[in-house]
Write an enzyme that holds these catalytic residues in place. Structure first.
Site, short mmCIF file in Angstrom:
data_model
loop_
_atom_site.label_atom_id
_atom_site.label_comp_id
_atom_site.label_asym_id
_atom_site.label_seq_id
_atom_site.Cartn_x
_atom_site.Cartn_y
_atom_site.Cartn_z
N LYS A 40 0.72 -1.27 -0.20
CA LYS A 40 -0.05 -0.12 -0.03
C LYS A 40 0.61 1.28 -0.01
O LYS A 40 2.14 1.21 0.30
CB LYS A 40 -0.85 -0.20 1.25
CG LYS A 40 0.04 -0.16 2.48
CD LYS A 40 -1.33 -0.03 3.64
CE LYS A 40 -0.46 -0.14 4.98
NZ LYS A 40 -1.29 -0.39 6.27
N TYR A 62 15.96 29.59 9.82
CA TYR A 62 14.72 30.30 10.12
C TYR A 62 14.79 30.36 11.59
O TYR A 62 14.91 29.28 12.21
CB TYR A 62 13.50 29.72 9.48
CG TYR A 62 13.36 30.16 8.17
CD1 TYR A 62 13.15 31.24 7.46
CD2 TYR A 62 13.48 29.14 6.95
CE1 TYR A 62 12.68 31.58 6.22
CE2 TYR A 62 13.08 29.42 5.54
CZ TYR A 62 12.81 30.66 5.37
OH TYR A 62 12.49 31.01 4.16
C1 LIG Z 1 -0.44 -1.56 6.57
C2 LIG Z 1 -1.11 -2.80 7.25
C3 LIG Z 1 -0.09 -4.04 7.42
C4 LIG Z 1 1.39 -3.90 7.54
O1 LIG Z 1 1.75 -3.33 8.86
P1 LIG Z 1 3.40 -3.03 8.92
O2 LIG Z 1 3.37 -2.73 10.52
O3 LIG Z 1 3.95 -2.09 8.02
O4 LIG Z 1 3.96 -4.52 9.11
C5 LIG Z 1 -0.78 -5.17 7.80
N1 LIG Z 1 -2.04 -5.32 7.90
C6 LIG Z 1 -2.95 -4.28 7.83
C7 LIG Z 1 -4.32 -4.27 7.75
C8 LIG Z 1 -2.47 -2.71 7.24
O5 LIG Z 1 -3.16 -1.84 7.36
#
Ligand SMILES: *Cc1c(COP(=O)(O)O)cnc(C)c1O
Length: 368
Positions: free
Chosen positions: A37, A259
């Protein structure tokens, strides 16, 4: 697009495959949804999917459009849609491209019931205490029955742990899953429970040959834990954010930097100006002292991060000059910097650093 401005994000696909092998060893007999994702946590979803093609059992992501694009590129593995589907119009694509939606709300079941054809596999999301998405344990029996009446039989029970990465752990939510599986409502359902943290720390969450794990951050070489480095888990950094010095200033005692002038010299010092700022995705909240490396030497940032630049301490790096290589995180010509340490200094997690790298930063993939 490449640019002559020297900032680059390099993605080491050999390191990605190494990290996948670590996940594979931990998963035992369980199958792996590689979580890609958010454009593979900023690493390029299509390049990452391609690099894992011969290794992974499946992919997990959010957008139906991305899943369809993977199918069109020849990826035949199961594809899990982590938030399911959003509108009745999505259902035809689920069926046609054999996608696996997460079902977490009755509204989705109503949409399925109204559809002429229905997806053939799905995950039932169980809310085990995170209170984000999912059905309560006591609802699952009715949900399962309704799905079966709709002809949806290939079901997996899925949850998500809220505290697999903290000392609280997974005992409570895992117990809820186990109780459900011991009841008629959950009997015989394969499960998908473990994220990276659970996969690494809690063998009891992995499951057997019918079950699935869902590692994300560990594939990209980030640690899910604040008290354990990625190296200690055997992971290799995948993304390197690198740039160069584009300016050098020699300061007297009492001069201020950037800044707000939040850093003030206590002795004469040389500082470098790096072509990287928050508009490149570097965290603006990174304070003075955030780790960075220049010309192969570990050093620290100074003062506030601005939109396009930040300042570094060249006190111990007399050889540094305009054009010297800088590593913001990862492993580069400028040196080695742990992304998790940068994230910790900035009060965030490496997930956010990786995802935040801006579109204006050219990305390069190596080691395919
Ligand atoms: C993003 C996600 C993962 C992966 O999590 P990590 O901590 O990056 O391993 C697994 N399951 C779901 C439902 C997620 O949204």
């Amino acid at each position: 697009m490449t640019t002559s401005r020297p900032i680059r994000a390099s993605i080491d696909l050999a390191a990605l495959r190494h990290n996948f092998a670590v996940a594979r060893r931990l998963a035992g007999a369980a199958k792996i949804w590689a979580v890609i994702k958010a454009d593979a946590y900023g690493h390029g979803q299509f390049q990452v999917a391609q690099a894992l093609y011969d290794l992974t059992d499946g992919y997990a992501l959010l957008e139906t459009e991305t899943a369809v694009a993977l199918r069109e590129r020849g990826h035949r593995q199961p594809i899990l849609l982590l938030e399911g589907f959003f509108a009745p119009e999505d259902i035809a694509a689920l069926v046609h491209f054999d996608l696996t939606p997460t079902l977490h709300h009755h509204t989705q079941l109503d949409m399925l019931a109204a559809a002429p054809k229905r997806p053939i596999s799905a995950c039932i999301k169980l809310n085990t205490g995170m209170n984000r998405l999912g059905f309560r344990p006591q609802e699952v029996g009715a949900v399962r029955q309704r799905l079966q009446e709709l002809g949806i039989h290939r079901l997996t029970l899925m949850n998500h742990f809220a505290e697999a990465d903290t000392s609280v752990g997974i005992r409570e939510p895992l117990l809820r899953v186990q109780q459900l599986r011991a009841s008629d409502a959950g009997a015989g359902l394969p499960v998908s429970l473990a994220n990276s943290a659970a996969l690494i720390r809690y063998p009891e969450s992995r499951g057997g040959a019918e079950d699935w794990v869902r590692p994300g951050i560990m594939l990209y070489g980030g640690s899910p834990f604040s008290d354990t480095t990625a190296a200690a888990i055997g992971l290799q950094p995948v993304m390197t954010l690198a740039s160069r010095l584009i300016g050098i200033q020699t300061l007297q005692v009492g001069e201020r930097v950037g800044y707000g002038g939040t850093f003030q010299t206590e002795k004469p010092m040389r500082i470098g100006i790096v072509a990287c700022g928050y508009a490149d995705g570097y965290p603006r909240h990174a304070p003075t002292g955030t780790p960075i490396a220049v010309a192969g030497v570990a050093t620290r940032t100074l003062g506030r991060v601005s939109m396009d630049m930040l300042a570094v301490d060249l006190g111990d790096i007399p050889q540094a000059k305009v054009g010297s290589p800088v590593t913001l995180w990862g492993v580069g010509e400028g040196g080695t910097v742990d992304a998790d340490a940068v994230a910790a200094a900035a009060g965030t997690i490496s997930y956010e650093l990786f995802c935040a790298v801006a579109p204006r930063v050219p990305r390069q993939w190596q080691g395919a």
